[in-house]
Write a protein that holds these residues in place. Sequence first.
Motif, PDB file in Angstrom:
ATOM      1  N   TRP A  24      -0.586  -6.933  12.259  1.00 54.45           N
ATOM      2  CA  TRP A  24      -1.908  -7.244  11.730  1.00 54.45           C
ATOM      3  C   TRP A  24      -2.285  -6.259  10.631  1.00 54.45           C
ATOM      4  N   SER A  25      -1.889  -5.024  10.797  1.00 54.72           N
ATOM      5  CA  SER A  25      -2.221  -4.006   9.793  1.00 54.72           C
ATOM      6  C   SER A  25      -1.653  -4.377   8.432  1.00 54.72           C
ATOM      7  N   LEU A  26      -0.391  -4.744   8.392  1.00 57.49           N
ATOM      8  CA  LEU A  26       0.225  -5.101   7.115  1.00 57.49           C
ATOM      9  C   LEU A  26      -0.398  -6.357   6.514  1.00 57.49           C
ATOM     10  N   LEU A  27      -0.752  -7.316   7.353  1.00 59.29           N
ATOM     11  CA  LEU A  27      -1.369  -8.532   6.836  1.00 59.29           C
ATOM     12  C   LEU A  27      -2.779  -8.275   6.308  1.00 59.29           C
ATOM     13  N   ILE A  28      -3.517  -7.416   6.972  1.00 57.07           N
ATOM     14  CA  ILE A  28      -4.854  -7.043   6.491  1.00 57.07           C
ATOM     15  C   ILE A  28      -4.734  -6.342   5.137  1.00 57.07           C
ATOM     16  N   ILE A  29      -3.842  -5.371   5.057  1.00 61.69           N
ATOM     17  CA  ILE A  29      -3.631  -4.653   3.796  1.00 61.69           C
ATOM     18  C   ILE A  29      -3.160  -5.621   2.709  1.00 61.69           C
ATOM     19  N   ARG A  30      -2.230  -6.525   3.040  1.00 61.61           N
ATOM     20  CA  ARG A  30      -1.751  -7.517   2.068  1.00 61.61           C
ATOM     21  C   ARG A  30      -2.924  -8.306   1.484  1.00 61.61           C
ATOM     22  N   ASN A  31      -3.806  -8.798   2.363  1.00 67.81           N
ATOM     23  CA  ASN A  31      -4.929  -9.609   1.892  1.00 67.81           C
ATOM     24  C   ASN A  31      -5.946  -8.782   1.112  1.00 67.81           C
ATOM     25  N   ALA A  32      -6.109  -7.529   1.478  1.00 65.76           N
ATOM     26  CA  ALA A  32      -7.022  -6.665   0.737  1.00 65.76           C
ATOM     27  C   ALA A  32      -6.478  -6.380  -0.663  1.00 65.76           C
ATOM     28  N   VAL A  33      -5.175  -6.125  -0.757  1.00 67.50           N
ATOM     29  CA  VAL A  33      -4.570  -5.786  -2.044  1.00 67.50           C
ATOM     30  C   VAL A  33      -4.446  -7.017  -2.936  1.00 67.50           C
ATOM     31  N   PHE A  34      -3.875  -8.089  -2.420  1.00 67.09           N
ATOM     32  CA  PHE A  34      -3.498  -9.213  -3.281  1.00 67.09           C
ATOM     33  C   PHE A  34      -4.465 -10.395  -3.263  1.00 67.09           C
TER      34      PHE A  34
END
Length: 159
Positions: A24-34
Motif C-alpha cells: 500500500w505504501s508504494l501505491l500511495i506514493i505512486r499515486n501522489a507522485v504521478f
Amino acid sequence: MLGRTYERENCSAARALELIGERWSLLIIRNAVFADMRRFSDFERRLGVAPNILAKRLDGFVADGLMRRGGDGDYLLTEKGRQLGTVIIALTEWGDRWLAPKGPPILFEHEDCGGPVHVHARCEDCAQQPTAPEVVAVAGPGADPDRRPPRDPSRPRTS
C-alpha cells in the motif's frame, strides 16, 4: 518484519523498506507522485485501501518526512517523497519486462518534451551501463567495520 533497529542489517535498502516496503505504501506514493493525489478520500477511493491502513501509512509518511500536511488537510509530498518517483519507475520497468505479457500498461514521459523516461544504472567513471552481474557491492563509509563484506582479491579494482 525487519524491525526498527537494524541490528542484523546495516543496509540502506533495509532502512528504505521499513518506510515504503509494504505494497500500500508504494501505491500511495505512486499515486501522489504521478497522479498528483493529495486527499485522503482520493487515495481511499482510487486504491480501495481500508481507511485505518491508509491513515496509518499517511501518518507514517508525515512522521518520516515523505509528506507534510497542507493547511487544508491535504497530504503533500516533500522532496524526499518526490524522489521515490525514480524508484517507482524502476520497479515499474522491471514489472513491465517480467509481468506484463501485453506490454506496459503505463509509460513515463518527460512533461516538457514528451520523450520517454527510463531508469538506467550507469558507471560514473566510464559511463557504461553495467548489468547486475557486472556490479559488485563493496563496503561504504557507513559500513559496520565488523561486518564488511570480504573483497575478492582476484577481482581487479580500477580506482
